[in-house]
Design an enzyme around this catalytic site. Structure first.
Site, PDB file in Angstrom:
ATOM      1  N   HIS A   5      -9.202   4.248  -1.041  1.00  0.00           N
ATOM      2  CA  HIS A   5      -7.850   3.686  -0.905  1.00  0.00           C
ATOM      3  C   HIS A   5      -7.516   2.774  -2.093  1.00  0.00           C
ATOM      4  O   HIS A   5      -7.476   1.549  -1.949  1.00  0.00           O
ATOM      5  CB  HIS A   5      -7.750   2.949   0.431  1.00  0.00           C
ATOM      6  CG  HIS A   5      -6.393   2.390   0.741  1.00  0.00           C
ATOM      7  ND1 HIS A   5      -5.216   2.891   0.214  1.00  0.00           N
ATOM      8  CD2 HIS A   5      -6.019   1.334   1.538  1.00  0.00           C
ATOM      9  CE1 HIS A   5      -4.193   2.173   0.669  1.00  0.00           C
ATOM     10  NE2 HIS A   5      -4.661   1.231   1.457  1.00  0.00           N
TER      11      HIS A   5
ATOM     12  N   CYS B 228       0.800  -1.223   0.000  1.00  0.00           N
ATOM     13  CA  CYS B 228       0.000   0.000   0.000  1.00  0.00           C
ATOM     14  C   CYS B 228       0.830   1.270   0.000  1.00  0.00           C
ATOM     15  O   CYS B 228       0.272   2.362  -0.055  1.00  0.00           O
ATOM     16  CB  CYS B 228      -0.944  -0.011   1.192  1.00  0.00           C
ATOM     17  SG  CYS B 228      -1.936  -1.505   1.235  1.00  0.00           S
TER      18      CYS B 228
END
Lengths: 385, 385
Positions: B333, B83
């Site tokens: 996200h 991420c």
């Protein structure tokens, strides 16, 4: 930018290494490179890996591998450009050292390909092609390179025997390399009689599925002697270029434009031309690939790659030895590791450590590592200073 | 090393964008950034993407995306650190410009997550954890962060309501951001009554699955004014660090060591401390994450992250505004894009373009982007010069 040198290398035998994990493969080669350089720490690390996600269900290799090498919290960066992920790791490490950001940098590549079955491996590799317009239609890499081969044969009169001669040469070289996955010698006849994969390519025209890893330590050239007792090998040129990912978008599918462009940038940076390169490790994922690559690198005239191989020009005792290690074909092709494995062979030759396949005091070698059907290429020139 | 500045940014609304491919998402944001900067070419590009292989069956994004942006043969490099792939793309682009290798560099991130179902997305995301010791045992990210939350509650008395206050604040901020995926305001009560995912975390404690991309143009600071009419934003600090990939290997699972170390490096480089940062975009993949992050960044005392949020310290009108964009929680996200989306918000705020969520003339912002449970972190400090 600072000049950059290679001071350590590490690599073990490629193969179907079912008793080793991706962590084991990486850590072994990384520790070997650190030991070889004789450094007591590293400042940052780069890892080339094509698809840990599809082969072993593991992304986030930067964290995973810095952890298992025992070097966290140092910065670690995984890069990917399909089969030239290793070459790209070398290039990004080069930029890191050249910038002044870090001094002692580990550049590495790893791929653990045999934990999945053949169909899954073929799917994973096909993600290096255009998923929407190539892979989705059922075309896989042997098929794509078969189209290149057929086109090269039509356009330049390249023969089936010339394709085979690349495999024969590379297995002959590989037979002298203790790290090779398939070190057996083969003949033109055995290539021609091997099972057909995608016409005109047969199984002995194709590089294998391989588990493996390779690593190197690089540093500023002016600190090389203080950091290591090894002969420093200068990276005098680096070039990186892209091309269309899909074959059908190219004006001429037999010509590797990204390789030509990457090589020209590297030649210019090193202040040399193709004739100044003593030997090279190039991306022979299929026999036709080596033929197209040596043309795009300017080693031979366009269209003459096949006859160059058949005539012995690129043999171990030829004028321009290509793939003295055995290449991807015989040494093995752990995709993300291949670019660093090429560096390993060039350094071994320049150090005079290549054993039975040692060339006569070479001074300058080149590595050419490409992704997909040449959608990306990284070229490096390395020399004794 | 040369100083580096941001001169262009591009990003569109995040969401479940079923009518757009990964190529579309990337190209839109990249063209927006190029247009915003007003440059007529780019010299190289970096793409952060966590797992094109598992989400859309596409690796080799460097070739694919340089091709579809129409900029091949320039060098293109895909980087991955779960991420924080986007933050890593920014860092590697920074090193590229700082080194002198390239002048005008596109840094970008993209993730197309909704082409697969929920189970496949959960599997894909779990490859950011330790496959052998975490994912293989069935632990997924909500579970890992739930363990961190429970431990933080036990150790510091952090309450369920304090966790909720992070989500409430970020949705309030996101309600003022036209690019947010979930711009609705929520209350502590609605968080506490939302469905339980992994005790104590409920669905409104979790960031969503998102399609999205973001891009920026960076260049040498001393060429910024000649290349673009935009206010140059200097990247005054960059820090990158790793930690163990598995949670169970850490001495204290509530403390994000890689964030602390990356931040300290960035602070030192920028010549500032936590008190000099006017606002920050941080990695609130779960509410507990933001609490731990602001502690590790030194914004609040260790153990006080929950009360800082509840007291309004980190609100839009607080002393230290955190995630003015709405954060991962409300804005969305798209994992590989998040680090660049954070940059986008910081630049919008520093330019005074943040609309209804604009802070009062901020001069210096920070981005903190992390992979997995903090196995890797990248921190950047950006300021008006």
């Amino acid at each position: 930018m600072r000049d950059v040198a290679i001071i350590g290398i590490g690599m073990r035998k490629c193969g179907e290494l079912w008793d080793k994990s991706i962590k084991d493969l990486f850590v072994e080669s990384a520790l070997d490179a650190i030991d070889d350089a004789g450094v007591d720490h590293i400042d940052s690390m780069y890892i080339g890996c094509m698809t840990g996600g599809l082969f072993v269900g593991q992304e986030h290799l930067a964290s995973m591998l810095s952890d298992h090498l025992g070097v966290n919290p140092i910065p670690a960066c995984r890069v990917e450009s399909a089969c030239c992920s290793g070459g790209l790791a070398l290039r990004q490490g080069f930029i890191d050292v050249a910038s002044g950001m870090n001094d002692i940098v580990l550049v590495s590549g790893v791929e653990k390909m045999t934990d999945v079955g053949g169909d899954e491996a073929t799917y994973a590799l096909a993600t290096a092609s255009d998923q929407d317009y190539e892979a989705f239609q059922g075309v896989t890499f042997p098929g794509l390179y078969a189209m290149i081969a057929r086109s090269h044969m039509d356009k330049y009169g390249t023969t089936r025997e010339q394709l085979a001669s690349v495999a024969v040469k590379n297995h002959a070289n590989g037979s002298l390399n203790p790290l090779a996955q398939f070190p057996m010698k083969i003949t033109v006849e055995s290539v021609l009689n091997s099972v057909l994969v995608a016409d005109p390519l047969r199984i002995l025209d194709c590089s294998p599925i391989t588990d493996g890893a390779a690593a190197a330590i690089i540093c500023p050239l002016d600190k090389a002697k203080e950091l290591s007792k090894n002969l420093p090998i200068k990276i005098s040129g680096t070039g990186h270029a892209t091309d269309t990912i899909a074959l059908h978008d190219r004006a001429d599918i037999t010509y590797l434009k990204s390789t030509e462009i990457a090589a020209k940038i590297a030649y210019k940076m090193a202040g040399v031309g193709p004739d100044d390169i003593d030997f090279a490790e190039v991306h022979d994922c299929f026999t036709i690939a080596e033929i197209c690559v040596i043309e795009a690198l300017g080693f031979v005239e366009v269209g003459k790659g096949g006859s160059a191989s058949e005539s012995g020009l690129t043999a171990l005792n030829g004028k321009k030895p290509i793939n003295t290690s055995g290449g991807l074909k015989s040494k093995g092709h752990p995709v993300g590791a291949t670019g660093i494995a090429q560096l390993y062979e060039v350094v071994e030759q320049l150090r005079g450590n290549a054993g039975k396949r040692q060339l006569d005091k070479p001074k300058r070698g080149l590595t050419q590592n490409m992704g997909g059907t040449g959608g990306s290429t990284v070229v490096h020139i390395m020399e004794v200073v």
